[in-house]
Design a protein around this motif. Structure first.
Motif, PDB file in Angstrom:
ATOM      1  N   ASP A  60     166.680  -6.081 -34.217  1.00 34.95           N
ATOM      2  CA  ASP A  60     165.268  -6.459 -34.334  1.00 34.95           C
ATOM      3  C   ASP A  60     164.874  -7.230 -33.079  1.00 34.95           C
ATOM      4  OD1 ASP A  60     164.648  -5.428 -36.915  1.00 34.95           O
ATOM      5  OD2 ASP A  60     165.699  -7.121 -37.823  1.00 34.95           O
ATOM      6  N   ALA A  61     163.875  -6.735 -32.364  1.00 42.45           N
ATOM      7  CA  ALA A  61     163.346  -7.439 -31.201  1.00 42.45           C
ATOM      8  C   ALA A  61     161.870  -7.711 -31.462  1.00 42.45           C
ATOM      9  CB  ALA A  61     163.527  -6.600 -29.940  1.00 42.45           C
ATOM     10  N   VAL A  62     161.504  -8.997 -31.565  1.00 37.44           N
ATOM     11  CA  VAL A  62     160.146  -9.383 -31.949  1.00 37.44           C
ATOM     12  C   VAL A  62     159.585 -10.379 -30.926  1.00 37.44           C
ATOM     13  CG1 VAL A  62     158.682 -10.411 -33.711  1.00 37.44           C
ATOM     14  CG2 VAL A  62     160.675  -9.046 -34.388  1.00 37.44           C
ATOM     15  N   ALA A  63     158.403 -10.066 -30.381  1.00 36.65           N
ATOM     16  CA  ALA A  63     157.675 -10.993 -29.502  1.00 36.65           C
ATOM     17  C   ALA A  63     156.364 -11.334 -30.185  1.00 36.65           C
ATOM     18  CB  ALA A  63     157.428 -10.359 -28.141  1.00 36.65           C
ATOM     19  N   GLU A  64     156.171 -12.608 -30.485  1.00 40.17           N
ATOM     20  CA  GLU A  64     154.977 -13.046 -31.208  1.00 40.17           C
ATOM     21  C   GLU A  64     154.268 -14.141 -30.424  1.00 40.17           C
ATOM     22  OE1 GLU A  64     153.708 -14.850 -35.600  1.00 40.17           O
ATOM     23  OE2 GLU A  64     155.739 -14.131 -35.232  1.00 40.17           O
ATOM     24  N   ASN A  65     152.973 -13.971 -30.215  1.00 42.40           N
ATOM     25  CA  ASN A  65     152.175 -14.934 -29.463  1.00 42.40           C
ATOM     26  C   ASN A  65     150.936 -15.270 -30.273  1.00 42.40           C
ATOM     27  OD1 ASN A  65     150.697 -16.424 -27.611  1.00 42.40           O
ATOM     28  ND2 ASN A  65     151.069 -15.048 -25.895  1.00 42.40           N
ATOM     29  N   ASN A  66     150.855 -16.499 -30.760  1.00 46.47           N
ATOM     30  CA  ASN A  66     149.686 -16.986 -31.481  1.00 46.47           C
ATOM     31  C   ASN A  66     148.935 -17.951 -30.568  1.00 46.47           C
ATOM     32  OD1 ASN A  66     150.387 -15.585 -33.876  1.00 46.47           O
ATOM     33  ND2 ASN A  66     151.806 -17.218 -34.435  1.00 46.47           N
ATOM     34  N   GLY A  67     147.893 -17.459 -29.940  1.00 44.38           N
ATOM     35  CA  GLY A  67     147.148 -18.276 -28.992  1.00 44.38           C
ATOM     36  C   GLY A  67     145.756 -18.613 -29.505  1.00 44.38           C
ATOM     37  N   ASN A  68     145.326 -19.856 -29.285  1.00 47.14           N
ATOM     38  CA  ASN A  68     143.998 -20.297 -29.706  1.00 47.14           C
ATOM     39  C   ASN A  68     143.293 -20.981 -28.547  1.00 47.14           C
ATOM     40  OD1 ASN A  68     144.298 -19.620 -32.569  1.00 47.14           O
ATOM     41  ND2 ASN A  68     145.800 -21.271 -32.607  1.00 47.14           N
ATOM     42  N   PHE A  69     141.980 -20.806 -28.486  1.00 45.61           N
ATOM     43  CA  PHE A  69     141.214 -21.447 -27.414  1.00 45.61           C
ATOM     44  C   PHE A  69     139.759 -21.574 -27.839  1.00 45.61           C
ATOM     45  CE2 PHE A  69     141.401 -16.894 -26.673  1.00 45.61           C
ATOM     46  CZ  PHE A  69     140.078 -16.547 -26.471  1.00 45.61           C
ATOM     47  N   ALA A  70     139.097 -22.595 -27.317  1.00 42.87           N
ATOM     48  CA  ALA A  70     137.666 -22.818 -27.556  1.00 42.87           C
ATOM     49  C   ALA A  70     137.099 -23.553 -26.350  1.00 42.87           C
ATOM     50  CB  ALA A  70     137.436 -23.614 -28.830  1.00 42.87           C
ATOM     51  N   THR A  71     136.003 -23.046 -25.819  1.00 39.30           N
ATOM     52  CA  THR A  71     135.367 -23.628 -24.640  1.00 39.30           C
ATOM     53  C   THR A  71     133.905 -23.927 -24.959  1.00 39.30           C
ATOM     54  OG1 THR A  71     136.798 -22.239 -23.266  1.00 39.30           O
ATOM     55  CG2 THR A  71     134.932 -23.324 -22.178  1.00 39.30           C
ATOM     56  N   VAL A  72     133.466 -25.154 -24.684  1.00 41.11           N
ATOM     57  CA  VAL A  72     132.097 -25.555 -24.996  1.00 41.11           C
ATOM     58  C   VAL A  72     131.472 -26.211 -23.759  1.00 41.11           C
ATOM     59  CG1 VAL A  72     130.595 -26.945 -26.455  1.00 41.11           C
ATOM     60  CG2 VAL A  72     132.663 -25.920 -27.418  1.00 41.11           C
ATOM     61  N   GLY A  73     130.312 -25.720 -23.359  1.00 44.72           N
ATOM     62  CA  GLY A  73     129.545 -26.330 -22.281  1.00 44.72           C
ATOM     63  C   GLY A  73     128.169 -26.724 -22.787  1.00 44.72           C
ATOM     64  N   THR A  74     127.800 -28.005 -22.673  1.00 48.06           N
ATOM     65  CA  THR A  74     126.541 -28.512 -23.217  1.00 48.06           C
ATOM     66  C   THR A  74     125.775 -29.273 -22.141  1.00 48.06           C
ATOM     67  OG1 THR A  74     127.534 -28.757 -25.416  1.00 48.06           O
ATOM     68  CG2 THR A  74     125.471 -29.924 -25.007  1.00 48.06           C
ATOM     69  N   GLY A  75     124.545 -28.857 -21.928  1.00 48.40           N
ATOM     70  CA  GLY A  75     123.677 -29.573 -21.003  1.00 48.40           C
ATOM     71  C   GLY A  75     122.351 -29.874 -21.674  1.00 48.40           C
ATOM     72  N   ALA A  76     122.004 -31.148 -21.812  1.00 47.05           N
ATOM     73  CA  ALA A  76     120.773 -31.552 -22.488  1.00 47.05           C
ATOM     74  C   ALA A  76     120.066 -32.635 -21.680  1.00 47.05           C
ATOM     75  CB  ALA A  76     121.066 -32.056 -23.897  1.00 47.05           C
ATOM     76  N   ALA A  77     118.794 -32.426 -21.418  1.00 44.59           N
ATOM     77  CA  ALA A  77     117.973 -33.400 -20.704  1.00 44.59           C
ATOM     78  C   ALA A  77     116.842 -33.842 -21.625  1.00 44.59           C
ATOM     79  CB  ALA A  77     117.409 -32.790 -19.422  1.00 44.59           C
ATOM     80  N   ALA A  78     116.618 -35.141 -21.728  1.00 43.41           N
ATOM     81  CA  ALA A  78     115.596 -35.654 -22.644  1.00 43.41           C
ATOM     82  C   ALA A  78     114.879 -36.849 -22.038  1.00 43.41           C
ATOM     83  CB  ALA A  78     116.231 -36.044 -23.973  1.00 43.41           C
ATOM     84  N   SER A  79     113.567 -36.863 -22.191  1.00 39.66           N
ATOM     85  CA  SER A  79     112.744 -37.996 -21.798  1.00 39.66           C
ATOM     86  C   SER A  79     111.446 -37.941 -22.585  1.00 39.66           C
ATOM     87  CB  SER A  79     112.446 -37.965 -20.295  1.00 39.66           C
ATOM     88  OG  SER A  79     111.567 -39.023 -19.946  1.00 39.66           O
ATOM     89  N   LEU A  80     111.115 -39.041 -23.234  1.00 38.06           N
ATOM     90  CA  LEU A  80     109.870 -39.113 -24.001  1.00 38.06           C
ATOM     91  C   LEU A  80     108.772 -39.832 -23.223  1.00 38.06           C
ATOM     92  CD1 LEU A  80     111.207 -39.879 -27.596  1.00 38.06           C
ATOM     93  CD2 LEU A  80     110.397 -37.698 -26.673  1.00 38.06           C
ATOM     94  N   ALA A  81     109.055 -40.127 -21.973  1.00 43.88           N
ATOM     95  CA  ALA A  81     108.033 -40.788 -21.153  1.00 43.88           C
ATOM     96  C   ALA A  81     106.891 -39.822 -20.873  1.00 43.88           C
ATOM     97  CB  ALA A  81     108.655 -41.275 -19.844  1.00 43.88           C
ATOM     98  N   SER A  82     105.731 -40.362 -20.696  1.00 45.41           N
ATOM     99  CA  SER A  82     104.579 -39.541 -20.356  1.00 45.41           C
ATOM    100  C   SER A  82     104.791 -38.872 -19.000  1.00 45.41           C
ATOM    101  CB  SER A  82     103.312 -40.392 -20.319  1.00 45.41           C
ATOM    102  OG  SER A  82     103.052 -40.961 -21.592  1.00 45.41           O
ATOM    103  N   ASN A  83     104.292 -37.650 -18.869  1.00 47.53           N
ATOM    104  CA  ASN A  83     104.383 -36.889 -17.625  1.00 47.53           C
ATOM    105  C   ASN A  83     105.819 -36.632 -17.193  1.00 47.53           C
ATOM    106  OD1 ASN A  83     101.466 -37.045 -17.331  1.00 47.53           O
ATOM    107  ND2 ASN A  83     101.792 -39.169 -16.664  1.00 47.53           N
ATOM    108  N   SER A  84     106.714 -36.479 -18.163  1.00 45.14           N
ATOM    109  CA  SER A  84     108.112 -36.200 -17.836  1.00 45.14           C
ATOM    110  C   SER A  84     108.376 -34.700 -17.881  1.00 45.14           C
ATOM    111  CB  SER A  84     109.049 -36.922 -18.804  1.00 45.14           C
ATOM    112  OG  SER A  84     108.830 -36.476 -20.135  1.00 45.14           O
ATOM    113  N   ASN A  85     109.280 -34.254 -17.022  1.00 39.37           N
ATOM    114  CA  ASN A  85     109.702 -32.860 -16.949  1.00 39.37           C
ATOM    115  C   ASN A  85     111.218 -32.812 -17.108  1.00 39.37           C
ATOM    116  OD1 ASN A  85     107.026 -31.546 -15.858  1.00 39.37           O
ATOM    117  ND2 ASN A  85     107.405 -33.327 -14.554  1.00 39.37           N
ATOM    118  N   THR A  86     111.717 -31.895 -17.939  1.00 39.53           N
ATOM    119  CA  THR A  86     113.157 -31.857 -18.210  1.00 39.53           C
ATOM    120  C   THR A  86     113.691 -30.439 -18.067  1.00 39.53           C
ATOM    121  OG1 THR A  86     112.727 -31.606 -20.585  1.00 39.53           O
ATOM    122  CG2 THR A  86     113.116 -33.838 -19.769  1.00 39.53           C
ATOM    123  N   ILE A  87     114.920 -30.347 -17.542  1.00 30.29           N
ATOM    124  CA  ILE A  87     115.610 -29.071 -17.376  1.00 30.29           C
ATOM    125  C   ILE A  87     117.051 -29.247 -17.843  1.00 30.29           C
ATOM    126  CG2 ILE A  87     116.362 -27.293 -15.754  1.00 30.29           C
ATOM    127  CD1 ILE A  87     114.057 -28.145 -13.925  1.00 30.29           C
TER     128      ILE A  87
END
Length: 202
Positions: A60-87
């Motif tokens: 019996d020759a057995v090769a077993e690979n249990n691989g897990n991965f998770a990638t998260v990229g988060t970009g948030a811009a916030a401003s409640l000031a008057s005349n504000s611009n957000t990207i």
């Protein structure tokens, strides 16, 4: 009379005073930018290699690979000031090269039962990672009243280059006295990506 001044992103100011000017030109404009890039590269190899001559009651020759991965990229811009611009910009990229391989370069002989060669590649299939994205990008922007720009962009990419394989070299042989020869290569993977973006102005 008129005067003007400029600054870097985040504090650009333009002020004009005098008769006959547009009232909106007197307003101060601010720009807030947030960006995130997440990159994940996985390279895990499970390899069984048999060379030469092997004689056994059962093989019996057995090769077993249990691989897990998770990638998260988060970009948030916030401003409640008057005349504000957000990207806001979020990017997530995940690339995997995980493998499960059996390589035979020789002669295998089972004197009693059988010869079984098995490879099993599994990715993001266990209880924790089954509900996760391989790559997830989130982007958001929140701006106050009077702003002229509110933008959000998200990009998620999963590149799957995994492999589950059995490689029998030229000249190799399998011999069984009473059983079978079984070659079984399995790939069970959940590969998913999601990109979400939202903008909100007060």
């Amino acid at each position: 009379t008129a005067s003007s001044s400029t600054g870097a992103i985040g504090s650009t100011v333009s002020q004009v005073s005098g008769s006959g000017t547009d009232s909106s030109a007197k307003q101060q404009q601010n720009v807030e930018v947030a960006a995130a890039v997440a990159v994940n590269v996985t390279l895990h190899d499970a390899l069984v290699k048999i060379s030469g001559s092997l004689v056994s009651a059962n093989i019996d020759a057995v090769a077993e690979n249990n691989g897990n991965f998770a990638t998260v990229g988060t970009g948030a811009a916030a401003s409640l000031a008057s005349n504000s611009n957000t990207i806001g910009v979020g990017v997530a990229v995940s690339t995997n090269f995980n493998t499960a391989k059996v390589e035979i370069d020789g002669d295998l002989t089972a004197t009693d039962v059988s010869i079984t060669l098995n490879t099993d590649l599994s990715q993001n299939m266990d209880s924790v990672y089954r509900g996760k994205y391989g790559a997830m990008a989130l982007a958001g922007s929140l701006s106050g009243s009077g702003g002229s720009v509110g933008a959000a962009g998200a990009l998620a990419v999963v590149a799957a280059l995994g492999e589950s394989s059995i490689d029998v070299k030229d000249g190799s042989s399998f011999t069984t006295k009473n059983g079978d020869v079984v070659l079984d290569a399995i790939d069970q993977s959940k590969l998913s990506a999601a990109a979400m973006a939202a903008t909100l102005s007060k």
